[in-house]
Design a protein around this motif. Structure first.
Motif, PDB file in Angstrom:
ATOM      1  N   GLY A 126      -4.192   6.994  -9.535  1.00 35.93           N
ATOM      2  CA  GLY A 126      -3.064   7.814  -9.974  1.00 35.93           C
ATOM      3  C   GLY A 126      -1.685   7.258  -9.703  1.00 35.93           C
ATOM      4  O   GLY A 126      -0.689   7.871 -10.089  1.00 35.93           O
ATOM      5  N   ASN A 127      -1.605   6.126  -9.030  1.00 39.14           N
ATOM      6  CA  ASN A 127      -0.297   5.568  -8.684  1.00 39.14           C
ATOM      7  C   ASN A 127      -0.351   4.050  -8.697  1.00 39.14           C
ATOM      8  O   ASN A 127      -1.386   3.452  -8.424  1.00 39.14           O
ATOM      9  N   ASN A 128       0.772   3.429  -9.003  1.00 39.72           N
ATOM     10  CA  ASN A 128       0.957   2.006  -8.739  1.00 39.72           C
ATOM     11  C   ASN A 128       1.907   1.898  -7.555  1.00 39.72           C
ATOM     12  O   ASN A 128       3.026   2.390  -7.620  1.00 39.72           O
ATOM     13  N   PHE A 129       1.439   1.268  -6.501  1.00 38.15           N
ATOM     14  CA  PHE A 129       2.280   1.181  -5.304  1.00 38.15           C
ATOM     15  C   PHE A 129       3.010  -0.158  -5.262  1.00 38.15           C
ATOM     16  O   PHE A 129       2.636  -1.119  -5.939  1.00 38.15           O
ATOM     17  N   PHE A 130       4.076  -0.201  -4.494  1.00 34.58           N
ATOM     18  CA  PHE A 130       4.786  -1.440  -4.213  1.00 34.58           C
ATOM     19  C   PHE A 130       4.142  -2.097  -2.994  1.00 34.58           C
ATOM     20  O   PHE A 130       3.919  -1.426  -1.982  1.00 34.58           O
ATOM     21  N   ILE A 186       2.476  -0.716   2.046  1.00 32.01           N
ATOM     22  CA  ILE A 186       2.689  -0.350   0.643  1.00 32.01           C
ATOM     23  C   ILE A 186       3.527   0.925   0.569  1.00 32.01           C
ATOM     24  O   ILE A 186       3.600   1.686   1.544  1.00 32.01           O
ATOM     25  N   ARG A 187       4.177   1.105  -0.565  1.00 28.41           N
ATOM     26  CA  ARG A 187       4.964   2.332  -0.766  1.00 28.41           C
ATOM     27  C   ARG A 187       4.725   2.856  -2.173  1.00 28.41           C
ATOM     28  O   ARG A 187       4.539   2.080  -3.114  1.00 28.41           O
ATOM     29  N   PHE A 188       4.748   4.185  -2.282  1.00 31.85           N
ATOM     30  CA  PHE A 188       4.751   4.802  -3.607  1.00 31.85           C
ATOM     31  C   PHE A 188       5.521   6.113  -3.535  1.00 31.85           C
ATOM     32  O   PHE A 188       5.816   6.610  -2.449  1.00 31.85           O
ATOM     33  N   ARG A 189       5.878   6.620  -4.699  1.00 33.41           N
ATOM     34  CA  ARG A 189       6.603   7.878  -4.759  1.00 33.41           C
ATOM     35  C   ARG A 189       5.687   8.950  -5.338  1.00 33.41           C
ATOM     36  O   ARG A 189       4.930   8.669  -6.270  1.00 33.41           O
ATOM     37  N   VAL A 223       6.359   7.665   0.094  1.00 37.61           N
ATOM     38  CA  VAL A 223       5.255   7.508   1.041  1.00 37.61           C
ATOM     39  C   VAL A 223       5.105   6.030   1.382  1.00 37.61           C
ATOM     40  O   VAL A 223       5.098   5.180   0.491  1.00 37.61           O
ATOM     41  N   GLU A 224       5.007   5.736   2.658  1.00 36.90           N
ATOM     42  CA  GLU A 224       4.740   4.372   3.100  1.00 36.90           C
ATOM     43  C   GLU A 224       3.430   4.367   3.869  1.00 36.90           C
ATOM     44  O   GLU A 224       3.222   5.208   4.738  1.00 36.90           O
ATOM     45  N   VAL A 225       2.569   3.433   3.526  1.00 39.25           N
ATOM     46  CA  VAL A 225       1.273   3.323   4.188  1.00 39.25           C
ATOM     47  C   VAL A 225       1.148   1.934   4.777  1.00 39.25           C
ATOM     48  O   VAL A 225       1.332   0.937   4.071  1.00 39.25           O
ATOM     49  N   ALA A 226       0.868   1.850   6.063  1.00 39.56           N
ATOM     50  CA  ALA A 226       0.614   0.567   6.714  1.00 39.56           C
ATOM     51  C   ALA A 226      -0.885   0.466   6.975  1.00 39.56           C
ATOM     52  O   ALA A 226      -1.480   1.352   7.579  1.00 39.56           O
ATOM     53  N   ILE A 227      -1.476  -0.606   6.477  1.00 32.36           N
ATOM     54  CA  ILE A 227      -2.918  -0.821   6.614  1.00 32.36           C
ATOM     55  C   ILE A 227      -3.135  -1.988   7.567  1.00 32.36           C
ATOM     56  O   ILE A 227      -2.706  -3.113   7.275  1.00 32.36           O
TER      57      ILE A 227
END
Ligand SMILES: [Cu+2]
Length: 178
Positions: free
Chosen positions: A56-60, A97-100, A38-42
């Protein structure tokens, strides 16, 4: 707030847990497949900083920069990105940011200024609902707490069966002028 917690909805609506509609418009649910990237652009077009926090996640943190800047001038390398669960996006800046989706669950992603959450600066990642359903049993304490607070222990965000979301409250909607 949904009438039924999204976790309860995921565990009591069967195959419909894969339809974002069951979690309610206001939850802004985004379904993530098991192990999906998942990639999120803010983009912060506001005059305030917003510290975005993910449960629940640590994102890059892959990219940060100014909205006025040449987008090819990246401030952070994607080779060795830092991992965080919160990133502050200053005014007129953006972050990618990205996370799996490797942690099945219902995970809130929101600005950590709580009054901004109430104004709608939040969304829900519904990660791997089938894995979640297969591996989760709610403790009796959870159900008792809901009983005591008058919260239904099954159903969609409206407390009903299936995709019956009639008269569901809507909003908040994007501000005009941005
Ligand atoms: Cu905020």
């Amino acid at each position: 707030m949904p009438l039924v917690p999204s976790l309860t909805t995921a565990l009591t609506t069967g195959y419909q847990a894969y339809y974002s509609d069951v979690y309610g418009f206001k939850s802004y649910p985004i379904i993530v497949d098991n192990l999906e990237g998942v990639e999120v652009a803010i983009f912060n077009k506001d005059v305030n900083s917003h510290p975005f926090h993910m449960h629940g996640n640590n994102f890059f943190v892959c990219v940060r920069g100014s909205l006025d800047q040449d987008p090819t001038k990246r401030l952070i390398s994607t080779e060795y990105p830092i991992r965080r669960d919160t990133i502050t996006v200053p005014p007129k800046e953006y972050a990618v940011i990205r996370f799996r989706g490797d942690n099945p669950g219902i995970w809130l992603f929101h600005c950590h200024m709580e009054f901004h959450v109430e104004q709608g600066l939040a969304l829900t990642f519904v990660v791997a609902p089938y894995m979640l359903i297969a591996n989760t049993t709610l403790p009796e304490q959870y159900k008792r707490n809901c009983d005591l607070m008058g919260i239904p222990n099954s159903g969609n965000a409206m407390g009903r069966v299936g995709l019956d979301m009639a008269d569901e409250p809507r909003g908040p909607f994007p501000l005009s002028g941005f």
